[in-house]
Structures are given as structure tokens and as C-alpha cells.
Design a protein around this motif. Sequence first.
Motif, PDB file in Angstrom:
ATOM      1  N   ALA A  36       0.831  -1.306  -0.130  1.00  0.00           N
ATOM      2  CA  ALA A  36      -0.043   0.191   0.025  1.00  0.00           C
ATOM      3  C   ALA A  36       0.967   1.190  -0.157  1.00  0.00           C
ATOM      4  N   ALA A  37       0.378   2.198  -0.878  1.00  0.00           N
ATOM      5  CA  ALA A  37       0.963   3.649  -0.568  1.00  0.00           C
ATOM      6  C   ALA A  37       0.639   4.242   0.735  1.00  0.00           C
ATOM      7  N   GLY A  57      -0.006  34.803  -3.878  1.00  0.00           N
ATOM      8  CA  GLY A  57      -0.902  33.704  -2.979  1.00  0.00           C
ATOM      9  C   GLY A  57      -0.432  32.044  -3.117  1.00  0.00           C
ATOM     10  N   GLU A  58       0.730  31.771  -3.778  1.00  0.00           N
ATOM     11  CA  GLU A  58       1.336  30.467  -4.098  1.00  0.00           C
ATOM     12  C   GLU A  58       2.096  29.912  -2.758  1.00  0.00           C
ATOM     13  N   ARG A  59       1.594  28.929  -2.322  1.00  0.00           N
ATOM     14  CA  ARG A  59       2.266  28.084  -1.295  1.00  0.00           C
ATOM     15  C   ARG A  59       2.268  26.545  -1.900  1.00  0.00           C
ATOM     16  N   THR A  60       3.136  25.801  -0.998  1.00  0.00           N
ATOM     17  CA  THR A  60       3.149  24.345  -1.540  1.00  0.00           C
ATOM     18  C   THR A  60       3.094  23.387  -0.247  1.00  0.00           C
ATOM     19  N   PHE A  61       2.361  22.342  -0.489  1.00  0.00           N
ATOM     20  CA  PHE A  61       2.441  21.172   0.722  1.00  0.00           C
ATOM     21  C   PHE A  61       3.316  20.139   0.204  1.00  0.00           C
ATOM     22  N   TYR A  62       4.237  19.899   1.091  1.00  0.00           N
ATOM     23  CA  TYR A  62       5.045  18.641   0.573  1.00  0.00           C
ATOM     24  C   TYR A  62       4.820  17.398   1.331  1.00  0.00           C
ATOM     25  N   PHE A  63       4.918  16.423   0.629  1.00  0.00           N
ATOM     26  CA  PHE A  63       4.582  14.981   1.131  1.00  0.00           C
ATOM     27  C   PHE A  63       5.683  14.008   0.462  1.00  0.00           C
ATOM     28  N   LYS A  64       5.665  12.848   1.476  1.00  0.00           N
ATOM     29  CA  LYS A  64       6.423  11.720   0.885  1.00  0.00           C
ATOM     30  C   LYS A  64       5.492  10.496   0.986  1.00  0.00           C
ATOM     31  N   ASN A  65       5.806   9.703   0.034  1.00  0.00           N
ATOM     32  CA  ASN A  65       5.308   8.303   0.048  1.00  0.00           C
ATOM     33  C   ASN A  65       5.923   7.291   0.757  1.00  0.00           C
ATOM     34  N   THR A  66       5.542   6.952   2.219  1.00  0.00           N
ATOM     35  CA  THR A  66       6.337   6.177   3.222  1.00  0.00           C
ATOM     36  C   THR A  66       5.836   4.593   2.776  1.00  0.00           C
ATOM     37  N   GLY A  67       4.941   4.388   2.151  1.00  0.00           N
ATOM     38  CA  GLY A  67       4.410   3.228   1.818  1.00  0.00           C
ATOM     39  C   GLY A  67       5.246   2.210   0.896  1.00  0.00           C
ATOM     40  N   ASN A  68       4.681   0.922   0.630  1.00  0.00           N
ATOM     41  CA  ASN A  68       5.817   0.193  -0.326  1.00  0.00           C
ATOM     42  C   ASN A  68       5.020  -0.178  -1.673  1.00  0.00           C
ATOM     43  N   ALA A  69       4.231   0.611  -2.011  1.00  0.00           N
ATOM     44  CA  ALA A  69       3.606   0.791  -3.172  1.00  0.00           C
ATOM     45  C   ALA A  69       3.434   2.115  -3.981  1.00  0.00           C
TER      46      ALA A  69
END
Length: 139
Positions: A36-37, A57-69
Motif C-alpha cells: 500500500a501507498a 498567493g502561492e504556497r506548497t504542501f510537501y509530502f512523501k510516500n512512506t508506503g511500499n507501493a
Amino acid sequence: MKRTVNILKTSVVLVLFIVASFSTVKAQELALVEKAAVIEFESQTIDYGKVAQNSDGERTFYFKNTGNAPLVLTNVKSSCGCTVPNYSKEPIMPGKEGEIAVKYDTKKLGAFTKTITVSSNAKEGKVTLKIKGEIVGSK
């Protein structure tokens, strides 16, 4: 002699049966390891603070895929037309990072709180992000 051969055949069959049983159990255990992701955001809220009217008005959300898919963002939508999200349609592989850019229209004066709903194939399903702040006029 014939009896020894029969005992030997029975022993071989029994050993093969035991080995096959253990192999089946091990395969079932491996199948239980879920592929699963998993999407993990650095922060689920961006506070603009006080921003000048008609400013960036630009901003950014950062994320990471910590899953295995691989992670696939299927839809990212805002709670109003004044907030426009932009995101990659390409899969984010396990261990890799991604981002969701958000542009808020800073024309209207006053405080604001808006949400961005992120739909994906991640284990969590939908995630709600939030932007907030206050648009102030120039003095």
C-alpha cells in the motif's frame, strides 16, 4: 525387504507433505504483507499569516510516500474557486517525495480558511489540507 521399501515410500511422502505444508503457510504469510501507498505530509496546514492584498498567493504542501507501493493522486480539489491546486499526475514511488502547489487569490480583504481535499490510492484514502491567513490592504 518389501516392508522396508513401503516404510521408506511412506516416509518420503510424509516429508514431502510436511515441506509442502510449510511452504503454503509461508506463502500465505507473505501474501498478508500488505502492499500500500502511504502519504505523509510535512504539514497539513499552511498559515499565510498577514499578506498584502494582490500579493503572491502561492504556497506548497510537501509530502512523501512512506508506503511500499506507488502513490497516485487521483483528485485534488479546493473548497472554493479562489484556491487553485496543482499537482503531478505521475505516480510517486515508495520513498519518493511530491508536492501540491496551491494558489490563493489574494484580492479579497479579510481572514480566510480554505480546505483542499486530496484523494489517492493511499491507505488513508482522503486527506484534508488547510490554508489560512488574512489579506490586508496597503497603508
